[in-house]
Design an enzyme around this catalytic site. Structure first.
Site, PDB file in Angstrom:
ATOM      1  N   CYS A 117     -10.865  10.213   8.014  1.00  0.00           N
ATOM      2  CA  CYS A 117      -9.796  10.711   8.890  1.00  0.00           C
ATOM      3  C   CYS A 117     -10.321  11.636   9.986  1.00  0.00           C
ATOM      4  O   CYS A 117      -9.592  12.010  10.896  1.00  0.00           O
ATOM      5  CB  CYS A 117      -8.735  11.424   8.064  1.00  0.00           C
ATOM      6  SG  CYS A 117      -7.971  10.334   6.852  1.00  0.00           S
ATOM      7  N   HIS A 258      -4.711  15.450  12.999  1.00  0.00           N
ATOM      8  CA  HIS A 258      -4.643  14.239  12.185  1.00  0.00           C
ATOM      9  C   HIS A 258      -3.306  14.261  11.445  1.00  0.00           C
ATOM     10  O   HIS A 258      -2.948  15.262  10.821  1.00  0.00           O
ATOM     11  CB  HIS A 258      -5.827  14.219  11.218  1.00  0.00           C
ATOM     12  CG  HIS A 258      -5.673  13.226  10.127  1.00  0.00           C
ATOM     13  ND1 HIS A 258      -5.341  11.916  10.376  1.00  0.00           N
ATOM     14  CD2 HIS A 258      -5.774  13.347   8.779  1.00  0.00           C
ATOM     15  CE1 HIS A 258      -5.258  11.277   9.224  1.00  0.00           C
ATOM     16  NE2 HIS A 258      -5.511  12.116   8.244  1.00  0.00           N
ATOM     17  N   ASN A 288       0.100   8.388   7.562  1.00  0.00           N
ATOM     18  CA  ASN A 288      -1.285   8.775   7.837  1.00  0.00           C
ATOM     19  C   ASN A 288      -2.091   7.505   8.137  1.00  0.00           C
ATOM     20  O   ASN A 288      -2.355   6.720   7.237  1.00  0.00           O
ATOM     21  CB  ASN A 288      -1.822   9.512   6.601  1.00  0.00           C
ATOM     22  CG  ASN A 288      -3.297   9.862   6.692  1.00  0.00           C
ATOM     23  OD1 ASN A 288      -4.028   9.357   7.544  1.00  0.00           O
ATOM     24  ND2 ASN A 288      -3.741  10.720   5.794  1.00  0.00           N
TER      25      ASN A 288
HETATM   26  O1  UT7 Z   1      -6.225  12.209   5.541  1.00  0.00           O
HETATM   27  C1  UT7 Z   1      -6.295  13.282   4.624  1.00  0.00           C
HETATM   28  C2  UT7 Z   1      -5.655  12.735   3.437  1.00  0.00           C
HETATM   29  N1  UT7 Z   1      -4.909  13.493   2.565  1.00  0.00           N
HETATM   30  C3  UT7 Z   1      -4.063  14.511   2.762  1.00  0.00           C
HETATM   31  O2  UT7 Z   1      -3.915  15.100   3.781  1.00  0.00           O
HETATM   32  C4  UT7 Z   1      -3.238  14.827   1.554  1.00  0.00           C
HETATM   33  C5  UT7 Z   1      -3.003  16.301   1.371  1.00  0.00           C
HETATM   34  N2  UT7 Z   1      -2.096  16.518   0.251  1.00  0.00           N
HETATM   35  C6  UT7 Z   1      -0.776  16.308   0.340  1.00  0.00           C
HETATM   36  O3  UT7 Z   1      -0.251  15.903   1.373  1.00  0.00           O
HETATM   37  C7  UT7 Z   1       0.059  16.646  -0.860  1.00  0.00           C
HETATM   38  O4  UT7 Z   1      -0.752  17.224  -1.856  1.00  0.00           O
HETATM   39  C8  UT7 Z   1       0.807  15.438  -1.471  1.00  0.00           C
HETATM   40  C9  UT7 Z   1       1.918  14.990  -0.527  1.00  0.00           C
HETATM   41  C10 UT7 Z   1      -0.156  14.303  -1.750  1.00  0.00           C
HETATM   42  C11 UT7 Z   1       1.480  15.869  -2.784  1.00  0.00           C
HETATM   43  O5  UT7 Z   1       2.358  16.942  -2.560  1.00  0.00           O
HETATM   44  P1  UT7 Z   1       2.301  18.253  -3.452  1.00  0.00           P
HETATM   45  O6  UT7 Z   1       3.370  19.146  -2.979  1.00  0.00           O
HETATM   46  O7  UT7 Z   1       0.889  18.771  -3.461  1.00  0.00           O
HETATM   47  O8  UT7 Z   1       2.698  17.675  -4.858  1.00  0.00           O
HETATM   48  P2  UT7 Z   1       1.902  17.786  -6.234  1.00  0.00           P
HETATM   49  O9  UT7 Z   1       0.797  16.777  -6.276  1.00  0.00           O
HETATM   50  O10 UT7 Z   1       1.588  19.208  -6.535  1.00  0.00           O
HETATM   51  O11 UT7 Z   1       3.036  17.339  -7.217  1.00  0.00           O
HETATM   52  C12 UT7 Z   1       4.209  18.135  -7.467  1.00  0.00           C
HETATM   53  C13 UT7 Z   1       5.106  17.386  -8.410  1.00  0.00           C
HETATM   54  C14 UT7 Z   1       4.385  16.864  -9.627  1.00  0.00           C
HETATM   55  O12 UT7 Z   1       5.301  16.911 -10.704  1.00  0.00           O
HETATM   56  P3  UT7 Z   1       5.185  18.074 -11.803  1.00  0.00           P
HETATM   57  O13 UT7 Z   1       3.817  17.939 -12.371  1.00  0.00           O
HETATM   58  O14 UT7 Z   1       5.409  19.339 -11.034  1.00  0.00           O
HETATM   59  O15 UT7 Z   1       6.280  17.715 -12.748  1.00  0.00           O
HETATM   60  C15 UT7 Z   1       4.095  15.428  -9.301  1.00  0.00           C
HETATM   61  O16 UT7 Z   1       3.997  14.609 -10.436  1.00  0.00           O
HETATM   62  O17 UT7 Z   1       5.622  16.233  -7.724  1.00  0.00           O
HETATM   63  C16 UT7 Z   1       5.285  15.048  -8.469  1.00  0.00           C
HETATM   64  N3  UT7 Z   1       5.010  13.997  -7.508  1.00  0.00           N
HETATM   65  C17 UT7 Z   1       5.933  13.183  -7.004  1.00  0.00           C
HETATM   66  N4  UT7 Z   1       7.260  13.094  -7.243  1.00  0.00           N
HETATM   67  C18 UT7 Z   1       7.939  12.159  -6.568  1.00  0.00           C
HETATM   68  C19 UT7 Z   1       3.818  13.678  -6.942  1.00  0.00           C
HETATM   69  N5  UT7 Z   1       3.963  12.654  -6.078  1.00  0.00           N
HETATM   70  C20 UT7 Z   1       5.274  12.322  -6.113  1.00  0.00           C
HETATM   71  C21 UT7 Z   1       6.055  11.363  -5.454  1.00  0.00           C
HETATM   72  N6  UT7 Z   1       7.374  11.322  -5.706  1.00  0.00           N
HETATM   73  N7  UT7 Z   1       5.524  10.502  -4.573  1.00  0.00           N
END
Ligand code: UT7
Length: 333
Positions: A117, A258, A288
């Site tokens: 990226c 990005h 993305n």
């Molecule tokens: O090009 C560079 C590439 N990558 C990035 O820039 C990614 C950077 N990271 C992010 O954008 C975020 O970390 C994500 C969008 C991927 C995830 O968001 P988050 O706020 O960090 O969520 P999390 O992984 O901490 O998950 C929070 C909760 C979890 O549930 P519990 O454990 O709190 O019960 C996950 O299981 O949300 C749950 N969860 C979802 N729920 C519904 C994770 N993904 C999803 C989903 N839908 N798609």
């Protein structure tokens, strides 16, 4: 003593290409346990464009390139160099050669480069070196990715994020320098946070000689780690690039990050005191698109008349490597 005059770099044309088919968040929620509300509030993404099986990366890249070449007002035969920033070439030996021939840019040397990226910003800095040293005058830089082919569509932590597309710019030698400054970084100690890895199965050829054969495995990501990394490192690298450019952050007209996550865009802008009106965002529509995202956002804003010649743009890419980088340039001749 005669001092060698460095040649200036101008970014004189942009183009972009997106596959026509969109998958919205409701569609994604038919694949994994998620919702439009969750995806939109955590990422800002509403839909993404996805390439069908017959669309090649080269096709998207060529369409974006044609737009950039036309805007720059040059002919394909004027190009000296084509750099394709991608992680998803049609051919692991490189796709730039096919782009060269499809554009009819037969004088140009062409190669692929990979920085995930960060590819577009790393590509800008790479292309600029050839221009500054007087080696080449007209360079086509393309950022293009079809990550949908490498996403695990059962992993809700990643499949909600990515879309496909291509963006391109023409960079030209001129006396006044418009590429004001850049800074590039890599931290390989965090490499395992984001991967699209080759997995080898051992295959014994003859006694004592075993090789590995296999395939690339779908994307794995530690979302929280990448998020934290981006929010911490991107403001810092933008400040370094602004320092090299001899400008204050307040002089930046447009921030093009990005397009990974709206929360990352907001957090970076807030840390740098850049007002939301200066932050360019189109991730709601495209998700993305990896190496393409900055160039697509740039091209859309130029074509909408938002970005005007002479405007100061700060662009920053970040992602797998982990790698990150920023470039500050004035748009146009
Ligand atoms: O090009 C560079 C590439 N990558 C990035 O820039 C990614 C950077 N990271 C992010 O954008 C975020 O970390 C994500 C969008 C991927 C995830 O968001 P988050 O706020 O960090 O969520 P999390 O992984 O901490 O998950 C929070 C909760 C979890 O549930 P519990 O454990 O709190 O019960 C996950 O299981 O949300 C749950 N969860 C979802 N729920 C519904 C994770 N993904 C999803 C989903 N839908 N798609």
């Amino acid at each position: 003593m005669h001092q060698q005059q460095l040649i200036g770099v101008a970014i004189t044309g942009s183009g972009s290409a997106l596959p026509p088919v969109a998958l919205d968040n409701h569609g994604v929620s038919q694949l994994v346990e998620t919702s439009d509300e969750w995806i939109a509030s955590r990422t800002g993404i509403r839909q993404r464009r996805l390439a069908d099986p017959t669309t090649s990366l080269v096709e998207l890249a060529v369409e974006a390139a044609k737009g950039a070449i036309a805007m720059a007002g040059i002919a394909p035969t004027d190009l000296d160099l084509i750099v394709l920033a991608t992680s998803t070439a049609d051919d692991l030996f490189g796709s730039a050669g096919k782009i060269q021939v499809e554009l009819g840019a037969l004088q140009a040397v062409a190669f692929d480069m990979t920085a995930a990226c960060s590819g577009f910003v790393f590509g800008l800095a790479t292309a600029a070196q050839f221009i500054r040293t007087g080696v080449y005058r007209n360079v086509l830089l393309i950022g293009a990715d079809i990550l949908s082919r490498w996403v695990n569509w059962t992993d809700r932590g990643t499949c909600i994020l990515f879309g496909d597309g291509a963006g391109a710019v023409v960079m030209q030698a001129q006396s006044s320098d418009r590429l004001l400054g850049f800074e590039l970084r890599t931290d390989g100690t965090q490499n395992s946070s984001l991967n699209l890895k080759f997995q080898a199965e051992p295959k014994k050829l003859v006694e004592g000689v075993t090789i590995g054969q296999g395939g690339y495995q779908p994307i794995t990501m530690n979302g929280k780690e990448v998020y934290r990394f981006a929010v911490n490192k991107v403001p810092e690298v933008l400040e370094k690039a602004a320092f090299h450019a001899h400008i204050n952050i307040a002089e930046i007209d447009w921030l093009i990050l990005h397009q990974a996550n709206q929360r990352i865009l907001d957090a970076v802008a807030e840390r740098l005191n850049i007002p939301p009106a200066k932050v360019i965002s189109n991730l709601a529509n495209y998700g993305n698109t990896s190496a393409a995202s900055i160039a697509i956002a740039l091209d859309e804003s130029v074509r909408q008349g938002k970005i005007q010649p002479g405007d100061i743009i700060a662009a920053a890419g970040f992602g797998a490597g982990l790698s990150w980088g920023a470039a500050i340039f004035k748009w146009g001749k």
